[in-house]
Design an enzyme around this catalytic site. Structure first.
Site, mmCIF file in Angstrom:
data_model
loop_
_atom_site.group_PDB
_atom_site.id
_atom_site.type_symbol
_atom_site.label_atom_id
_atom_site.label_comp_id
_atom_site.label_asym_id
_atom_site.label_seq_id
_atom_site.Cartn_x
_atom_site.Cartn_y
_atom_site.Cartn_z
ATOM 1 C CG PHE A 141 2.646 -5.071 5.058
ATOM 2 C CD1 PHE A 141 2.678 -5.555 6.206
ATOM 3 C CD2 PHE A 141 1.439 -4.301 4.512
ATOM 4 C CE1 PHE A 141 1.434 -5.753 6.962
ATOM 5 C CE2 PHE A 141 0.431 -4.371 5.499
ATOM 6 C CZ PHE A 141 0.490 -4.938 6.525
ATOM 7 C CG ASP A 226 0.111 -4.609 -2.748
ATOM 8 O OD1 ASP A 226 -0.499 -3.565 -2.835
ATOM 9 O OD2 ASP A 226 0.124 -5.415 -1.862
ATOM 10 C CE LYS A 255 -3.221 0.285 3.031
ATOM 11 N NZ LYS A 255 -3.736 0.009 4.360
#
Length: 401
Positions: A141, A226, A255
């Site tokens: 994801f 990531d 984030k």
């Protein structure tokens, strides 16, 4: 109707149904706790998918934001501003890198990493134009843009959005042999999550990440990590890759970098790699804006103390010890994760992950499900041991019922 029912009905009527939120309407929050529109308190064990690593309403971050709001919030990259250089310098130092390319959301940062890897492949490695390949892992994801969902293996994320962007090879997560076999002279990068969050907090086999680093170095391929969810303290280290002593060629961050205050993301790498860009070839109006830089600089300062990483490691050991006691007892099948991050596979006979999340909500604990009967637990790093234990007691109550 109650205030909750009214708010939910209005949202259902006037917003696209691209999410299926739990039926709670948050009005305020502080630390690890949220309060709904009717005054009920809930323990947050999701932390905005790690965007809220430092908790809701963190004083240091709010003070940094307020001070910057009084000065300047946006200039665009058409001009310099007085927070930009410090942000880039300090984030590069935190990562042990040289250059930063700031964006806003995680998906933008992943897109930036893909473009960077391809441009590096053509300009530095010498891959023929249009032939660059990037290897990714199944069950990944990395966001929801058209390019990113083109290499997703999740039918819900991918279906009905074609035609899809070519140039990606998908191999099983954790399978180094498959990755080696997929590499060709046109491979420019390997893009992986050190821990797959959306897939259920999947931790790869020991030695896998170090093997990826060795293989990519050997084949002159970029290792792109990531760390949007796994990075910035979540696993008990600043970066999840540190658990295997690995340093990638490129970090993709987001984030928690914005502290739950503003969206901030970045690609961080060497001067050789990010130096492939020339003016006009990539950009963002809001990327690296003064407000974002001010908040992110405070995040970096907080991470430099090491206290949040240490807290995540210590409370994470406690979390996994307690969850481990539930595994094998019939209610919990498997527990995975690292630091203050866990994927808990609930026995399907007890209900779906959504149903378990709803039952926990009734006990004033908020988590989120993924992939069938899995729930994710990722509290803010500032949570107290007492509050964490309270939440775990509520989980035991739900499972025993």
């Amino acid at each position: 109707m109650s205030a909750t029912e009214t708010a939910i009905a209005s949202a259902e009527a006037h917003s696209a149904h691209n999410y299926h939120p739990l039926p709670v309407v948050v009005a305020s929050a502080e630390g690890a706790w949220m309060t709904d529109v009717e005054g009920r308190h809930y323990l947050d064990l999701l932390a905005g998918y790690s965007a809220l690593n430092f908790g809701h309403g963190n004083r240091r971050l709010l003070d940094a934001a307020r001070a910057q709001l009084e000065r300047v919030t946006l200039t665009s990259r058409a001009f310099h501003h007085d927070r930009f250089a410090d942000f880039c310098t300090e984030l590069a130092e935190l990562c042990g890198m040289e250059m930063v390319l700031p964006m806003n959301t995680g998906a933008e940062a992943v897109e930036t990493a893909v473009k960077t890897a391809r441009k590096w492949g053509y300009r530095v490695k010498g891959v023929p134009d249009g032939m660059a390949k990037i290897i990714v892992a199944s069950d990944n994801f990395h966001g929801r843009t058209t390019t990113v969902i083109s290499f997703s293996t999740d039918p819900e994320a991918r279906a009905d959005y074609g035609p899809y962007t070519p140039g990606f090879e998908i191999v099983p997560y954790g399978d180094l042999t498959a990755m080696r076999e997929a590499m060709t002279e046109n491979t420019v990068a390997v893009l992986i999550e050190p821990i797959q969050g959306e897939a259920g907090v999947l931790v790869p086999p020991a030695g896998y990440l170090a093997g990826v680093r060795e293989l990519t170095r050997e084949r002159n391929v970029l290792f792109v990590a990531d760390e949007i969810q796994s990075g910035l303290g979540r696993t008990g280290r600043t970066f999840a890759l540190e658990h295997e002593g690995v340093v990638p060629d490129m970090y993709v961050l987001g984030k928690a970098l914005g502290g739950g205050v503003v969206p901030v993301s970045a690609v961080v790498s060497s001067a050789e790699i990010l130096g492939v860009f020339r003016p006009g070839e990539h950009g963002s109006t809001f990327g690296g804006n003064p407000l974002a830089c001010a908040v992110a600089l405070e995040v970096i300062a907080m991470l430099r103390t090491g206290e949040y990483q240490e807290r995540a490691a210590e409370l994470g050991d406690h979390l996994h010890r307690e969850l481990g006691l539930l595994a094998g007892g019939g209610a919990v099948e498997t527990v995975r994760g690292r630091g203050l991050w866990a994927g808990v596979d609930i026995a399907p006979a007890l209900g779906t992950g959504r149903q378990i999340s709803e039952r926990l909500m009734a006990e004033r604990v908020l988590v989120k499900d993924t992939h069938g009967s899995t729930i994710r637990i990722a509290p803010p790093l500032v949570i107290s041991k007492e509050d964490l234990d309270w939440g775990l007691d509520r989980l035991r109550t739900v499972l025993s019922a």
